[in-house]
Design a protein around this motif. Structure first.
Motif, mmCIF file in Angstrom:
data_model
loop_
_atom_site.group_PDB
_atom_site.id
_atom_site.type_symbol
_atom_site.label_atom_id
_atom_site.label_comp_id
_atom_site.label_asym_id
_atom_site.label_seq_id
_atom_site.Cartn_x
_atom_site.Cartn_y
_atom_site.Cartn_z
ATOM 1 N N LEU A 60 0.665 -1.122 -0.182
ATOM 2 C CA LEU A 60 0.111 -0.174 0.009
ATOM 3 C C LEU A 60 0.950 1.355 -0.089
ATOM 4 O O LEU A 60 0.651 2.264 -0.810
ATOM 5 C CB LEU A 60 -1.015 0.069 1.305
ATOM 6 C CG LEU A 60 -2.170 -1.046 1.386
ATOM 7 C CD1 LEU A 60 -2.997 -1.136 2.483
ATOM 8 C CD2 LEU A 60 -3.037 -0.833 0.015
ATOM 9 N N LYS A 114 -2.970 7.237 -3.442
ATOM 10 C CA LYS A 114 -4.158 7.465 -2.429
ATOM 11 C C LYS A 114 -5.367 6.576 -3.376
ATOM 12 O O LYS A 114 -6.130 5.796 -2.955
ATOM 13 C CB LYS A 114 -4.498 8.633 -1.691
ATOM 14 C CG LYS A 114 -5.706 8.617 -0.913
ATOM 15 C CD LYS A 114 -5.774 9.878 -0.427
ATOM 16 C CE LYS A 114 -7.277 10.015 0.324
ATOM 17 N NZ LYS A 114 -7.343 11.511 0.882
ATOM 18 N N VAL A 174 -5.522 2.867 -4.485
ATOM 19 C CA VAL A 174 -6.111 2.271 -3.354
ATOM 20 C C VAL A 174 -7.390 2.403 -3.179
ATOM 21 O O VAL A 174 -8.301 1.522 -2.892
ATOM 22 C CB VAL A 174 -5.302 2.465 -1.958
ATOM 23 C CG1 VAL A 174 -5.798 1.698 -0.773
ATOM 24 C CG2 VAL A 174 -3.776 2.396 -2.276
ATOM 25 N N LEU A 195 -9.529 -1.203 -2.243
ATOM 26 C CA LEU A 195 -10.578 -1.428 -1.262
ATOM 27 C C LEU A 195 -11.758 -1.958 -1.809
ATOM 28 O O LEU A 195 -12.422 -3.038 -0.995
ATOM 29 C CB LEU A 195 -10.972 -0.146 -0.448
ATOM 30 C CG LEU A 195 -9.667 0.565 0.078
ATOM 31 C CD1 LEU A 195 -10.280 1.943 0.597
ATOM 32 C CD2 LEU A 195 -9.110 -0.398 1.240
ATOM 33 N N TYR A 205 -7.420 -2.121 5.971
ATOM 34 C CA TYR A 205 -8.116 -0.837 6.166
ATOM 35 C C TYR A 205 -7.584 -0.010 7.163
ATOM 36 O O TYR A 205 -7.386 1.093 7.026
ATOM 37 C CB TYR A 205 -9.655 -1.071 6.681
ATOM 38 C CG TYR A 205 -10.552 -1.569 5.610
ATOM 39 C CD1 TYR A 205 -10.921 -0.675 4.605
ATOM 40 C CD2 TYR A 205 -11.269 -2.912 5.659
ATOM 41 C CE1 TYR A 205 -11.915 -0.980 3.685
ATOM 42 C CE2 TYR A 205 -12.291 -3.169 4.876
ATOM 43 C CZ TYR A 205 -12.603 -2.160 3.753
ATOM 44 O OH TYR A 205 -13.456 -2.512 2.749
ATOM 45 N N THR A 238 -4.506 1.741 5.376
ATOM 46 C CA THR A 238 -5.028 3.065 4.278
ATOM 47 C C THR A 238 -5.568 4.022 5.188
ATOM 48 O O THR A 238 -5.140 5.205 4.950
ATOM 49 C CB THR A 238 -6.358 2.344 3.704
ATOM 50 O OG1 THR A 238 -5.788 1.241 2.830
ATOM 51 C CG2 THR A 238 -6.453 3.318 2.681
ATOM 52 N N HIS A 259 -2.057 5.579 7.316
ATOM 53 C CA HIS A 259 -0.743 6.195 6.643
ATOM 54 C C HIS A 259 -1.075 7.527 6.102
ATOM 55 O O HIS A 259 -1.867 7.738 5.756
ATOM 56 C CB HIS A 259 -0.638 5.085 5.425
ATOM 57 C CG HIS A 259 0.788 5.090 4.920
ATOM 58 N ND1 HIS A 259 1.143 6.273 4.052
ATOM 59 C CD2 HIS A 259 1.717 4.305 5.034
ATOM 60 C CE1 HIS A 259 2.576 5.951 3.756
ATOM 61 N NE2 HIS A 259 2.923 4.845 4.230
ATOM 62 N N LEU A 289 -1.670 7.786 2.443
ATOM 63 C CA LEU A 289 -3.118 7.424 1.895
ATOM 64 C C LEU A 289 -4.308 8.214 2.618
ATOM 65 O O LEU A 289 -4.616 9.348 2.306
ATOM 66 C CB LEU A 289 -3.068 5.908 2.224
ATOM 67 C CG LEU A 289 -1.937 5.168 1.313
ATOM 68 C CD1 LEU A 289 -1.906 3.609 1.959
ATOM 69 C CD2 LEU A 289 -2.087 5.324 0.075
ATOM 70 N N LEU A 316 -8.385 7.533 4.306
ATOM 71 C CA LEU A 316 -9.572 7.396 4.018
ATOM 72 C C LEU A 316 -10.449 8.757 4.154
ATOM 73 O O LEU A 316 -10.565 9.027 5.142
ATOM 74 C CB LEU A 316 -10.307 6.198 4.688
ATOM 75 C CG LEU A 316 -9.801 4.947 4.744
ATOM 76 C CD1 LEU A 316 -10.520 4.024 5.800
ATOM 77 C CD2 LEU A 316 -10.166 4.171 3.387
#
Length: 945
Positions: free
Chosen positions: A507, A512, A515, A520, A541, A544, A547, A550, A552
């Motif tokens: 990852l 970003k 991913v 996902l 998850y 992600t 990090h 990355l 969410l």
């Protein structure tokens, strides 16, 4: 055949140029060899087969300093040596691939690829170009090379002495060649002597005395010649062993022999006598374990010297792992696969003790030769890759990569892929980018697509270790899609878990959005829900989310992650620790969503406050409609009122249903609440053409709603066409956002006009004008006034027009108000009385008093249609009994505020709804103050509100 060769040689000798130039491509010079280093060694390549070779060239012009006879003698010696070399075939003897050819200017022949002569390596650079070849600069022999080189020379001598029965007579550094692989090859058979005896007899060789009158180039090197050539005038096989001993000594003495004769026979004889008294101290440069053997080899007595076979068995050579390994490598073709495999298993440990150049030049070529046997490649690769690790990038590209490319394509045995995958970081570091895309990565792709789960797991486990070395395009378009396909298609749990773990480790090497869009969504397609799979999904998850590269987004968490993550967190196969991990991650996601959305709403709220151009005052809901009681809000209303949603639902309170865009006019002017259905005359805020406050954009409306909006739009256009009323200068300026009270404006203007003329109070206590009352005033409604319509709540300044001014003795015509006075409840039209009649009845004559006891001048100056005042219309009237001021509702609709209902007049009210009162003797004056006192402006304001 011999005739043909002679003819060819004769023709070549008559032509200029290098004879072999037509068969070999000549490259740069690398060394020199032979007597006096007359032979120039050039790199070459055979034009037909592209075979690598070395071309030896002798320029005849180098011999121009000699006489013709001497030149012919030297040339004959050189030709003899090449001819003898061509007939010999042995691994330790230089191999000739093209016989010598002669032209008018050159002698030339071709051999296996040669680096240089041993004399060049020891520092003798005669007949070499300037500057020296790069590979020859600062070249230094390692001890293992010396040991194994001497063993090779000894092996070659053993072959000559035992098999060929040939005396070499010129064992020296000029006669030994170092090939491209680092092996020492014996050459220089220019002065060799054959055996004269038969095979069953001891070898016997013709003695050739060294002649001082012959050029040294046509005779053996005196520095390495045996002493018996001067002492006993004999020669034997032992003579070559003496030369071998001097060669060994020179290798440890920086290339210098035991004695230097400089081509003088007298010096040679003197040195031969000294050998009889050789001291061991002279051999100080020779290793200790070799000195005793060295003394035997340099003994003046030939019978004491060991032969070639005995030298090859000396412990100094055979007990060292380096020379033994190199010797074993040269004899691999004699071994079977089992012996080879056992040897190659231990080879990597031996390579750590060998110099880098030895590994590259001696070990590596032999390993690649064995790679033709695929079954041996798994045993060869560890040693090959170890050597590759120690090589420079240039050496790797030149010597190793071309031989590895064919091995990359081999799929069986399976161990080949295992070894390559474990050493993938090394390959990616050393291999150029183009070769990686062409040869290395396809091997990784084949491993992911292999049917062997062990290969798949190994590949998945090692891909993250070299992910930083892979081009992002290859990672995104080739490796990750194959991992996803393998994860969804495999039936092996360990492979699926390793796919997820591999993706989790990769990852940080992705961007970003790749991913979020590709990795996902794939997690929701995984068919199995084992705890190991679920925890691997949770790990992806979490990486992600946490990090820094990355992350969410709120929308992804709300719409995609949480709806998938929450149900699987309650899987029955999860233990307590695993469930806690799920819950911790879910709570962190909720915190992220809450913080981001709260920040967004706070930002939107602040932007709305800054961008709002029109602010309307908040409508008070303290006064209730009708009976004066407060409406009771329900619990739902109380709940929704805290979130700004009360006005959006039916059944809300008056404050909730009141429009903030069109506030009640009478409320803003300070009066009581108007009728709920009374239209408001506040001009709406400016909106874009075609947009109304109640009309949201892009909403489909029904026909009735469109009609209603059309009426509202027409009404607003009328509002816009009205002229603005300037505020009175006597009043304080109100904020621009507050609406104008038209009723108050009209009343203030009339009060100003009434305050100007003087009037006196009569003897009876009633005030009357000094000249006359209103005369013949025709009061008519404005064209905009409709007493029965819902559109007017107050009269503007143009509601009435007066055609006469105040004058003394004028009568007031009240007939214009007859139509405005409603009949009392239950009475007939005959019961109506005009204002003039009421005025006459109260005083018995023309009086200045109105029916309410107020001066007509005041009353007429501020008269309004009573039915237009609404629920909020208030007027202060005198209380005759208590001589105090009180307010009574004067609206035509009555106290209950119902529209169109006639008031039920009770006791104390006349037909107009005004309070009836009489003058008592105790209080004959209806107004406070003396009869001669004038009313002040403040009194008038208090009177009329």
């Amino acid at each position: 055949m011999d005739v043909l060769n002679k003819l060819k040689s004769a023709v070549s000798s008559a032509l200029p140029g290098i004879p072999l130039a037509k068969d070999f491509e000549m490259l740069g010079q690398t060394g020199s060899a032979g007597p006096g280093l007359l032979w120039k060694i050039h790199d070459g390549m055979k034009r037909t087969t592209k075979q690598e070779a070395s071309v030896f060239v002798c320029e005849k012009k180098q011999l121009e300093r000699y006489s013709r006879q001497d030149r012919e003698l030297i040339l004959d010696i050189l030709k003899k040596g090449v001819s003898q070399l061509t007939r010999l075939r042995h691994p330790k003897i230089l191999s000739v691939i093209h016989p010598m050819e002669e032209s008018r200017e050159y002698l030339a022949f071709a051999t296996e690829p040669v680096f240089a002569s041993l004399s060049n390596v020891l520092g003798h650079h005669d007949n070499l170009p300037e500057p020296l070849p790069k590979d020859l600069q600062d070249y230094k022999l390692y001890e293992v090379e010396i040991k194994y080189g001497l063993l090779q020379v000894a092996e070659a001598l053993a072959f000559l002495h035992n098999s060929v029965k040939l005396l070499h007579r010129n064992i020296c550094p000029q006669s030994i060649l170092v090939n491209k692989s680092g092996s020492w090859k014996l050459a220089g058979f220019d002065f060799s002597v054959p055996n004269k005896n038969t095979e069953d007899q001891a070898p016997l060789f013709e003695f050739v005395e060294w002649d001082a009158g012959v050029p040294p180039l046509a005779q053996p090197n005196l520095d390495f010649l045996a002493p018996e050539y001067a002492l006993t005038m004999t020669c034997s096989l032992a003579s070559d062993m003496f030369s071998f001993g001097v060669l060994l000594y020179s290798l440890f003495n920086e290339g210098r022999p035991l004695y230097e004769c400089h081509g003088q026979l007298s010096t040679f004889r003197k040195n031969a006598d000294e050998l009889k008294r050789l001291k061991i101290s002279i051999l100080g440069c020779v290793p200790q374990e070799l000195r005793d053997y060295m003394k035997m080899l340099l003994n003046a007595e030939a019978t004491v010297r060991p032969d070639a076979d005995q030298v090859s068995k000396i412990s100094y050579f055979v007990e060292d792992i380096g020379p033994v390994t190199l010797q074993y490598m040269d004899t691999l073709f004699q071994r079977d696969n089992l012996q080879k495999s056992q040897f190659f298993k231990g080879l990597p440990q031996i390579l750590t003790k060998l110099p880098k150049r030895v590994n590259l030049q001696r070990i590596l070529p032999a390993l690649f030769k064995e790679a033709v046997n695929h079954d041996m490649i798994p045993f060869l690769l560890p040693s090959i890759l170890y050597i590759a690790e120690g090589a420079t990038n240039q050496e790797y590209v030149r010597c190793i990569l071309p031989e590895l490319i064919p091995i990359f394509r081999i799929q069986e045995p399976i161990q080949i892929l295992f070894i390559f995958l474990k050493n993938m970081s090394l390959l990616l570091n050393k291999t150029p980018t183009d070769a990686i895309k062409t040869h290395v990565l396809p091997m990784v792709y084949k491993s992911l697509e292999a049917q062997n789960p062990q290969i798949q797991e190994l590949c998945l486990g090692i891909i993250p270790t070299f992910a930083g070395l892979i081009d992002y395009g290859a990672m995104k378009n080739a490796i990750v899609p194959r991992i996803k396909r393998l994860c969804l298609g495999t039936s092996t749990l360990t492979v699926r878990v390793n796919c997820l773990l591999c993706l989790g480790k990769l990852l940080e090497f992705m961007d970003k959005w790749y991913v979020l869009d590709d990795i996902l969504p794939m997690l929701q397609q995984i068919p199995t829900k084992e705890p190991a799979v679920l925890m691997s999904i949770l790990g992806i998850y979490r990486v992600t989310m946490t990090h820094k590269k990355l992350g969410l987004t709120k929308d992804v968490i709300v719409n995609k992650v949480l709806p998938f993550l929450i149900p699987i967190s309650f899987d029955n196969n999860l233990n307590l620790q695993q469930f806690s991990a799920f819950m911790t991650t879910v709570k962190e996601m909720f915190n992220i969503v809450e913080s981001e959305h709260r920040a967004k709403l706070e930002q939107i709220s602040s932007m709305q406050q800054e961008q709002r151009t029109i602010e309307f005052p908040k409508v008070s809901n303290e006064n209730s409609i009708g009976d004066g009681k407060h409406n009771q809000d329900s619990m739902m209303d109380k709940f929704l009122s805290g979130f700004g949603l009360g006005g959006m639902f039916a059944g809300g309170t008056s404050s909730q249903v009141s429009s903030p865009v069109n506030p009640d006019l009478s409320t803003l002017s300070g009066g009581a609440l108007a009728k709920p259905d009374t239209p408001k005359k506040l001009s709406p805020p400016a909106l874009p053409e075609g947009r109304l406050p109640s009309q949201p954009a892009q909403v489909s409306l029904s026909l009735e709603e469109k009609k209603k909006l059309a009426r509202e739009q027409e009404q607003q256009q009328r509002y816009k066409s009205q002229k603005a009323i300037a505020p009175s200068s006597s009043k304080a300026k109100t904020p621009t956002t507050q609406s104008k009270d038209l009723t108050s404006t009209l009343m203030n203007k009339n009060l100003t006009n009434l305050a100007k003329p003087n009037y006196n109070v009569s003897s009876s206590g009633y005030p009357q004008t000094s000249n006359s009352m209103y005369g013949q005033s025709n009061i008519a409604p404005s064209p905009r006034y409709n007493p029965s319509g819902p559109g007017n709540s107050a009269l503007t300044s143009s509601s009435f027009s007066s055609q006469s001014s105040l004058g003394s003795g004028s009568k007031v015509d009240m007939s214009a108000f007859d139509s405005l006075i409603p009949s009392s409840s239950g009475s007939s039209n005959t019961g109506k009385k005009s204002l003039n009649q009421l005025s006459q009845n109260s005083s018995g004559s023309q009086s200045a008093m109105s029916p309410t006891g107020l001066p007509q001048q005041r009353m007429m100056g501020n008269m309004q249609p009573y039915g237009m005042m609404g629920n909020q219309g208030m007027m202060r009237l005198p209380n005759m009994m208590g001589n105090q001021w009180s307010a009574q509702g004067m609206g035509m609709s009555g106290l209950n505020g119902s529209r169109g209902q006639q008031p039920a007049y009770g006791q104390g009210f006349n037909g107009m709804g005004f309070p009836q009162h009489t003058l008592s003797p105790q209080n004959p004056q209806p107004f406070p103050g003396s009869s001669s006192q004038k009313l002040s402006q403040s009194d008038l304001n208090d009177l009329l509100g």
